[in-house]
Write an enzyme that holds these catalytic residues in place. Structure first.
Site, short mmCIF file in Angstrom:
data_model
loop_
_atom_site.label_atom_id
_atom_site.label_comp_id
_atom_site.label_asym_id
_atom_site.label_seq_id
_atom_site.Cartn_x
_atom_site.Cartn_y
_atom_site.Cartn_z
N LYS A 1 99.04 30.56 36.33
CA LYS A 1 99.90 31.06 37.39
C LYS A 1 101.10 31.82 36.80
O LYS A 1 101.74 31.32 35.87
CB LYS A 1 100.39 29.85 38.22
CG LYS A 1 101.18 30.25 39.42
CD LYS A 1 101.62 29.01 40.20
CE LYS A 1 102.65 29.43 41.23
NZ LYS A 1 103.43 28.31 41.71
N LYS B 1 80.38 60.47 51.23
CA LYS B 1 79.58 59.26 50.94
C LYS B 1 78.14 59.40 51.39
O LYS B 1 77.39 58.42 51.35
CB LYS B 1 80.26 58.04 51.58
CG LYS B 1 81.71 57.87 51.15
CD LYS B 1 82.27 56.50 51.50
CE LYS B 1 83.77 56.49 51.20
NZ LYS B 1 84.34 55.15 51.12
N ASP C 1 90.46 48.84 47.64
CA ASP C 1 90.25 50.03 46.81
C ASP C 1 90.66 49.79 45.36
O ASP C 1 90.17 50.44 44.46
CB ASP C 1 91.06 51.21 47.38
CG ASP C 1 90.48 51.66 48.72
OD1 ASP C 1 89.24 51.62 48.86
OD2 ASP C 1 91.25 52.02 49.62
N ASN D 1 93.34 41.60 52.46
CA ASN D 1 93.69 42.42 53.63
C ASN D 1 93.50 41.60 54.90
O ASN D 1 93.06 40.45 54.84
CB ASN D 1 92.89 43.72 53.65
CG ASN D 1 91.41 43.45 53.66
OD1 ASN D 1 90.88 42.91 54.63
ND2 ASN D 1 90.72 43.80 52.58
N PHE E 1 82.47 52.72 57.89
CA PHE E 1 83.60 52.51 58.78
C PHE E 1 84.80 53.26 58.20
O PHE E 1 84.90 53.40 56.99
CB PHE E 1 83.94 51.01 58.91
CG PHE E 1 83.21 50.37 60.05
CD1 PHE E 1 81.85 50.16 59.99
CD2 PHE E 1 83.90 49.98 61.19
CE1 PHE E 1 81.17 49.58 61.05
CE2 PHE E 1 83.23 49.40 62.25
CZ PHE E 1 81.86 49.20 62.19
N LYS F 1 84.50 61.82 55.11
CA LYS F 1 83.85 60.66 54.51
C LYS F 1 82.33 60.70 54.66
O LYS F 1 81.60 60.26 53.78
CB LYS F 1 84.41 59.39 55.17
CG LYS F 1 85.00 58.45 54.16
CD LYS F 1 85.89 57.42 54.79
CE LYS F 1 87.34 57.81 54.59
NZ LYS F 1 88.25 56.84 55.21
O1 C5P Z 1 87.13 55.54 51.70
P1 C5P Z 1 87.37 54.45 52.67
O2 C5P Z 1 87.81 53.17 52.02
O3 C5P Z 1 88.23 54.78 53.83
O4 C5P Z 1 85.91 54.21 53.29
C1 C5P Z 1 85.64 53.18 54.15
C2 C5P Z 1 84.19 52.83 54.09
O5 C5P Z 1 83.77 52.70 52.73
C3 C5P Z 1 83.90 51.50 54.74
O6 C5P Z 1 82.61 51.56 55.29
C4 C5P Z 1 83.99 50.54 53.56
O7 C5P Z 1 83.23 49.37 53.81
C5 C5P Z 1 83.44 51.35 52.43
N1 C5P Z 1 84.06 51.08 51.10
C6 C5P Z 1 83.26 50.70 50.05
N2 C5P Z 1 83.81 50.46 48.82
C7 C5P Z 1 85.13 50.62 48.62
C8 C5P Z 1 85.95 51.03 49.69
C9 C5P Z 1 85.39 51.24 50.91
O8 C5P Z 1 82.06 50.56 50.21
N3 C5P Z 1 85.65 50.39 47.41
#
Ligand code: C5P
Length: 397
Positions: free
Chosen positions: A289, A341, A279, A210, A323, A337
């Site tokens: 490759k 979380k 994600d 990303n 974040f 969120k």
């Molecule tokens: O659910 P989302 O990806 O929008 O959440 C963002 C937050 O979750 C950020 O703080 C990111 O660092 C964290 N995150 C994580 N593990 C993931 C995806 C996002 O800890 N697989």
């Protein structure tokens, strides 16, 4: 108005037109209770008379390395030891180059090498000189060595052009100094920051990544350190140099990040999860490759662990900050969120806005707390936003 009582500040003035603004800096520092001594380079005396600083500081101003008027023998050592803090303002490109490389060819640059005191540097020069790779490199070297750079501001310059390069306003320079001497409100605390973007390999040469630059997280790590915390920085891909004096752990994938975060989690007081974690990851990593053959190529993706969510389930007393980079409905998604979380607060931004999100040096965000308080932060540098985030963490710890 006595925040700097008993603080001894040595100010190095180098040869730029902005030297006149430093009179105001000295005057403010005196009003705040500091004892100030000034050392000038010879070129600085072309812009302003030493007597001006002498009158305000009530101390002699030193210029020459081998002056006959001083009454102690090793003046550079005496001045180097006098200071609790050394401020260079304005710092010319020439000074930055010499200081970065340890050249000591006048009184001021010799003091820089001899002083145990921390260094603050406020550069001021023409935009092209400031943005020259040599100057940028020298600033980076000084930063890495622990110097605090008070960034030049943008505006009309003495050379008639407009751009970045104006000496920071005296008020802002003094605010940095006051902050420097402020009680270290995170002393004794251990803070884990994640930053950058994870990298999920597809084959030996390709990956899913990303646009995260790591800037936001690295600034948070710096701010936490500035406030006295012990900092662990776990970082994926980033385009900026990590700060010095943090425990720096480089990772690639989300799974590696999870492993490293979990290793540290029990021992920390807070986690600020600013990393852009992928994600999903490819289900299979091809050992060779992938060859170009069919018209279409399908890569099956599987879900990555949600590190922050897991921390939310495991947390005991740790403060958790997340974040949320969104492109719509920022506040409502951010609130969801927090619950999902188990976070204490979240920093949410709309990454589609100009001046916010990935790669740029600024951000536009809202800080949303568990109890529903929303602080809207207009466009500001990532350094400033990091400071706000860390102050909130300090408040709650
Ligand atoms: O659910 P989302 O990806 O929008 O959440 C963002 C937050 O979750 C950020 O703080 C990111 O660092 C964290 N995150 C994580 N593990 C993931 C995806 C996002 O800890 N697989």
């Amino acid at each position: 108005m006595n925040e700097l009582k008993d603080k001894k500040i040595l100010i190095g003035v180098t040869g730029g037109i902005a030297a006149y603004k430093v009179v105001e800096v000295v005057s403010r520092l005196k009003k705040l209770g500091a004892e100030v001594k000034v050392v000038m380079t010879r070129s600085a005396t072309e812009f302003i008379a030493p007597r001006t600083f002498q009158e305000i500081t009530k101390n002699p101003v030193s210029v020459e390395m081998f002056s006959e008027t001083v009454n102690y023998h090793v003046e550079h050592i005496a001045l180097a030891n006098f200071a609790d803090l050394v401020l260079i303002a304005p710092a010319t490109a020439n000074f930055l180059a010499k200081a970065a490389h340890g050249i000591a060819d006048d009184l001021l640059t010799t003091i820089i090498l001899a002083t145990p005191a921390p260094l603050m540097i406020a550069p001021a020069m023409n935009t092209l000189m400031l943005e020259h790779p040599a100057t940028k490199n020298n600033i980076e070297i000084l930063k890495q060595r622990g110097a605090k750079i008070i960034d030049a501001e943008t505006g009309l310059l003495a050379c008639g052009t407009s751009g970045k390069g104006r000496l920071a306003e005296p008020e802002n320079i003094c605010a940095e100094i006051v902050k420097f001497f402020a009680p270290k409100n995170l002393a004794g605390k251990k803070i884990l920051v994640t930053a950058g973007g994870t990298v999920e390999p597809i084959d030996p040469v390709r990956f899913i990544g990303n646009r995260s630059s790591g800037k936001m997280g690295y600034e948070i790590a710096k701010a936490a350190q500035f406030h006295g915390a012990e900092v662990i920085l776990i970082s994926g891909n980033a385009t900026v140099e990590p700060p010095a004096n943090v425990k720096f752990i480089k990772v690639e994938t989300a799974e590696q990040m999870r492993t490293e975060v979990l290793k540290e989690f029990d021992s920390v007081d807070a986690v600020i999860m600013s990393a852009a974690v992928s994600d999903y990851r490819p289900k299979t990593i091809y050992p060779q490759k992938i060859k170009k053959s069919n018209e279409n190529l399908t890569i099956e993706l599987v879900k990555n662990p949600d590190i922050l969510k897991e921390l939310g389930q495991l947390k005991k007393n740790q403060l958790l900050v997340g974040f949320a980079a969104e492109t719509a409905n920022i506040i409502s998604y951010a609130k969801d969120k927090i619950d999902e979380k188990n976070l204490d607060f979240i920093v949410a931004n709309d990454v589609t806005q100009e001046g916010a999100g990935f790669s740029v040096d600024t951000n536009i965000a809202s800080i949303i707390t568990r109890d529903g308080e929303i602080e809207n932060c207009p466009k500001m540098s990532k350094t400033e936003l990091a400071e706000k985030i860390i102050l909130r963490v300090a408040e709650r710890l």
